[in-house]
Design an enzyme around this catalytic site. Structure first.
Site, mmCIF file in Angstrom:
data_model
loop_
_atom_site.group_PDB
_atom_site.id
_atom_site.type_symbol
_atom_site.label_atom_id
_atom_site.label_comp_id
_atom_site.label_asym_id
_atom_site.label_seq_id
_atom_site.Cartn_x
_atom_site.Cartn_y
_atom_site.Cartn_z
ATOM 1 N N CYS A 194 0.831 -1.193 0.000
ATOM 2 C CA CYS A 194 0.000 0.000 0.000
ATOM 3 C C CYS A 194 0.878 1.260 0.000
ATOM 4 O O CYS A 194 1.481 1.593 -1.001
ATOM 5 C CB CYS A 194 -0.978 -0.038 1.169
ATOM 6 S SG CYS A 194 -2.351 1.131 1.029
ATOM 7 N N GLU A 242 -0.782 -8.800 4.942
ATOM 8 C CA GLU A 242 -0.495 -8.947 6.376
ATOM 9 C C GLU A 242 -1.758 -8.998 7.222
ATOM 10 O O GLU A 242 -1.712 -9.405 8.380
ATOM 11 C CB GLU A 242 0.424 -7.811 6.857
ATOM 12 C CG GLU A 242 -0.224 -6.465 7.089
ATOM 13 C CD GLU A 242 -0.432 -5.644 5.822
ATOM 14 O OE1 GLU A 242 -0.718 -4.437 5.949
ATOM 15 O OE2 GLU A 242 -0.312 -6.198 4.711
ATOM 16 N N HIS A 294 -3.439 -5.722 1.173
ATOM 17 C CA HIS A 294 -2.705 -5.969 2.415
ATOM 18 C C HIS A 294 -2.671 -7.453 2.790
ATOM 19 O O HIS A 294 -3.546 -7.930 3.535
ATOM 20 C CB HIS A 294 -3.358 -5.193 3.557
ATOM 21 C CG HIS A 294 -3.164 -3.718 3.483
ATOM 22 N ND1 HIS A 294 -2.206 -3.058 4.223
ATOM 23 C CD2 HIS A 294 -3.802 -2.773 2.754
ATOM 24 C CE1 HIS A 294 -2.272 -1.753 3.964
ATOM 25 N NE2 HIS A 294 -3.235 -1.562 3.069
#
Length: 222
Positions: A85, A196, A194
């Site tokens: 991002c 994560e 994302h």
């Protein structure tokens, strides 16, 4: 292996990235934007957030942080670097990746689960995915539209450097539905969604992002 996670002023997802690194089986090493020291890490993650408040352009100020001097040099020598991002924006501003990220075409912040196709599984960050694997991970951005000139877009596609592509509709106006790209060497990857946030069932987002972090060991030590 040791994976550095850089914190810039305004980073939001550095703790999440560090946790994903640990769940992926590695040691997360905190790196500070103001330091000229990568602390002996084997790879680096530039996390999401709003570094320096996204003033000027997203990532434009962070590109000049002292730690980025070290990251740029290390990336040039082949160190794996992942920008997520805002980290993707920083990589483009640093010219480690081509193109730029601009305001979403609908002018609204988007936050949703997003289906992707992993089109390049030959990078240190994607080798645990099957080619053309379809996954769902979190997307959240206000300036996530990837743009580049036609020649650059043709080169990225022709050389297989599009790492991930949006499925089920384009969420932000990215040209050719591009969600992530790699440099020509393949060690530097930028991704707007994302992974994560999709590494454990606890969060309800599933685990389809985990391979971005488990891939690293196989790619580096194979």
């Amino acid at each position: 292996m040791k994976v550095g996670v850089v914190t810039f002023p305004g980073s939001l997802d550095d703790a999440d990235a560090a946790r994903a690194v640990q769940i992926g089986g590695h040691d997360a090493v905190p790196l500070w934007h103001g330091d000229h020291d990568l602390r002996g890490v084997d790879a680096v993650i530039l996390p999401g957030g709003f570094s320096y408040g996204d003033y000027l352009r997203c990532g434009a100020i962070s590109r000049f942080s002292p730690v980025m001097t070290e990251v740029i040099e290390a990336a040039g020598k082949g160190m794996p670097v992942l920008g997520i991002c805002n980290g993707f924006q920083i990589l483009c501003e640093s010219h480690l990746l081509p193109g730029a990220l601009i305001r979403n075409d609908h002018r609204k912040f988007v936050c949703r689960d997003q289906r992707l196709r992993i089109e390049n599984n030959r990078t240190p960050w994607t080798s645990d995915y099957a080619e053309n694997a379809e996954i769902t991970i979190v997307l959240k951005n206000g300036e996530g539209g990837f743009v580049a000139d036609t020649a650059t877009l043709d080169r990225l596609e022709g050389e297989g450097l599009v790492v991930a592509r949006y499925l089920d509709g384009n969420p932000n106006g990215s040209l050719r539905d591009i969600a992530g790209i790699a440099n020509q060497r393949g060690n530097v990857v930028g991704l707007m969604p994302h992974p994560e946030h999709a590494v454990e069932d606890l969060t309800g987002a599933g685990t389809e992002g985990l391979a971005f972090f488990t891939s690293l060991a196989a790619a580096v030590f194979a």
